[in-house]
Each structure stands twice: as C-alpha cells, then as structure tokens.
Design an enzyme around this catalytic site. Structure first.
Site: not given
Ligand code: UT7
Length: 328
Positions: A118, A255, A285
C-alpha cells in the site's frame, strides 16, 4: 554573482483509470456474512471497482498513463522512466511497467516495477524523484496500479470487503527551481520499512514458496493499531525537514485504507479535517493506486491547484510506510 538553482520533480499531469464494474456493500452482503452498515461504520467504504474480463493491472495502468500524459500535454516519447508500484502484477515477470511501456510505444529509457504494497506509490514517487534529481532521467511516469480482487479470498469477510481495483499515474518532470520550499515539485520524501511485521499483512503464496499466487491475509486490528503511529511519524519527518507545519498544508491526501485511520492520523497531527481528500467511500482500498487515484479526483474537481502544498502518506504490508510533501 550567479544564482544557484535546484532541480525539482514537478507534477506535470495526473490521470486515472477505474474498471467499469462497481461492487457495492449490498452486493457483498449477498456473497459473505456482512452488511452495508458494518462495512461503512468500520471503514467508510460504500463501493469499490472490480476488474472485469480483459482488464488487468497493465491495461488499467496504461490507460491511466495515457490520461496523465494528456493532462501534462506530453507525448509517450517524452517519457524516459516508468516506475510502476504494484503487488498484483500481470505476470511474475516481466514487470508490469515494461508491459505499459510497450503498450505506450516507448522504446527508450527504463521501466521497472516496485513493490511496497500500500506504500508503493510513495516509494515509487520517491524513487523517480531521486532519478530525476540525479540528472539521469528527465520525465517519469509514476504509476500505482492494482487488481487486488484477484488475490482476495472471496470467502473471507474480514478482508474481501476492504479492497478494490484501479490505477492512476502522475507525470514527473525535472525542472529548475530556486532551491526554496516555494518551488513547485517534490520537496521531501521519507520512507521506512520493518520486515518483522510480515505475518500481520501478507499473501500466503508466491513463486519461491508455494508456486501459487496465494490470497491476501490480514490481522486487521493489529495493522490498525500500528498504522496511526507510523503514519504520523513520517509526516512529522516531512514537517521537520521543510519547516512546514499542519497549518501550512493545503491538502492532506492519505492512503485510503480506512476512514477511521485517516481521521485519527489527521487529528493527531492537528491537520484540519476539511483539508483531507477522501476517496475511500468510492474506491475502497486500492493499495498502491489509492493515493494517485485521490490526487486525480481532487485535481480534476479543482481542489488541488498549482502551487498548493500537498502531503501524501501511506502505510502497508511489510510493514512499509512513507510520506512525501509536494508543491503541486
Ligand atoms: O492498506 C493496508 C493497511 N490496512 C489497513 O489499514 C487495514 C487496517 N485495519 C482495519 O481497517 C480494521 O481493523 C478492519 C476494518 C479490518 C476491521 O475493523 P475492526 O474495528 O478492527 O474490527 P475487528 O477486526 O475487531 O472485528 C470486529 C468484529 C468481529 O466479530 P467479533 O469477534 O467481535 O464477534 C469480526 O468477526 O466484526 C466482525 N467482522 C465482520 N462483521 C461483518 C469482521 N469482518 C466483518 C464483516 N462484516 N465484513
């Protein structure tokens, strides 16, 4: 007394190319267990473009390059350097840059790919800038181009909702400046890497390991945790190198991975929210393509104008991260 001048890499034009096909959050909710509400609240993404049949990283990059050349009022034969940032090349080799070079009909100079995930566009811009400053090359196409849809695991809702496809390019031209920060051009670049973080964001395949292309894997929460700190460090480096501060910026073009990371970085640096260019809602992204796509949107709609001070930054797999401060 003779006045000393300094070569600067000036942005002469920018162009973009997005695949025609759009995939909305509602479309994704039919493929995996997710919802528009979850995706939008957690990331700011509404839709993304997905490459169709016959569209590859090089075809998107070639069209973006043509549009950047047209915006710059230049012809393909004016270019003597192509640096193309991608993690989704057409082939393991030859480089996608050489495919673009051939499609544009360029037979002189050098063309090569650069891989910093990225952060690829920032790394490519910094690399091309150093070639132009050395005097070895005069006009460069710096391209960010990706088809991440082809390395996503479409059964993994934690990653497949985040990424999109696209390409964008800038033409950089070596011009003489007065040597002050009032000059147009790239004023400073700052690149960093730390390979200890590989397993937080990687593709689980490759020619020398599995002999497959593999799929993207990400520990999203861990990446998120590192992103804001890394991004703010390299922006602070750019401020320290130039004497500028957040109030001097006209535009902040980060980004486009996640709106929450973008806002948190801007807030931490006291960059006013109205100076942020955001395209994440429309593009998702797009990895190395995200910054030049945002630059192309904001220059086409008249926000970014010649003379504006523009900060770009990115953080991605590796980890890699970097910033560049440009007088447009
Ligand atoms: O470009 C390179 C750099 N990449 C990034 O900058 C990405 C960085 N990370 C992020 O943007 C975020 O961490 C995400 C958008 C990927 C995830 O957001 P988050 O607030 O960190 O959520 P999480 O991973 O802590 O997940 C929260 C909950 C989980 O459920 P439980 O364990 O709390 O029951 C996941 O299983 O959301 C669930 N979950 C989803 N639910 C619905 C994960 N993906 C999804 C989804 N739809 N697509």
């Amino acid at each position: 007394m003779t006045q000393s001048t300094k070569t600067r890499s000036v942005v002469a034009g920018v162009g973009a190319c997005l695949p025609e096909k759009r995939l909305t959050n509602a479309d994704l909710a039919r493929i995996v267990d997710t919802s528009d509400e979850w995706i939008f609240q957690r990331t700011g993404i509404r839709e993304r473009h997905i490459a169709g049949e016959g569209e590859t990283t090089s075809t998107l990059a070639t069209e973006a390059a043509r549009r950047a050349l047209s915006a710059a009022g230049l012809a393909a034969e004016d270019i003597d350097l192509i640096v193309l940032a991608t993690s989704t090349p057409d082939y393991t080799f030859p480089s996608t840059a050489t495919q673009v070079q051939a499609a544009l009909g360029i037979t002189r100079g050098a063309a090569f790919d650069l891989q910093a995930v990225c952060s690829g566009f920032v790394f490519a811009l910094a690399t091309a800038d150093k070639f132009l400053l050395s005097g070895s090359h005069k006009r460069a196409l710096v391209i960010g181009a990706e088809t991440f849809s082809r390395i996503l695991d479409w059964k993994d809702r934690t990653t497949c909702v985040l990424f999109g496809d696209g390409a964008a390019a800038v033409v950089l031209e070596a011009r003489e400046g007065a040597g002050s920060t009032a000059d147009r051009g790239v004023l400073t670049t700052h690149l960093r890497s730390d390979g200890r973080h590989r397993e937080k964001l990687y593709v689980d395949g490759g020619p020398s390991t599995t002999q497959t292309v593999g799929h993207l894997r990400m520990m999203g929460r861990d990446v998120f945790r590192h992103a804001v700190g890394m991004v703010t460090d390299v922006i602070t480096d750019a401020f320290n190198a130039t004497g500028f501060g957040p109030d001097d910026l006209d535009w902040f073009v980060p980004h486009q991975a996640n709106e929450r990371i973008i806002d948190a970085s801007a807030d931490k640096l006291h960059i006013a929210r109205e100076k942020i260019v955001k395209t994440v809602s429309m593009h998702g992204n797009t990895s190395a393509a995200s910054i030049p796509l945002a630059l192309s949107v904001a220059s086409a709609d008249g926000r970014i104008k010649p003379g504006d001070l523009v900060m770009i930054e990115a953080m991605g797999g590796g980890f890699t991260w970097g910033s560049a401060l440009i007088r447009w």
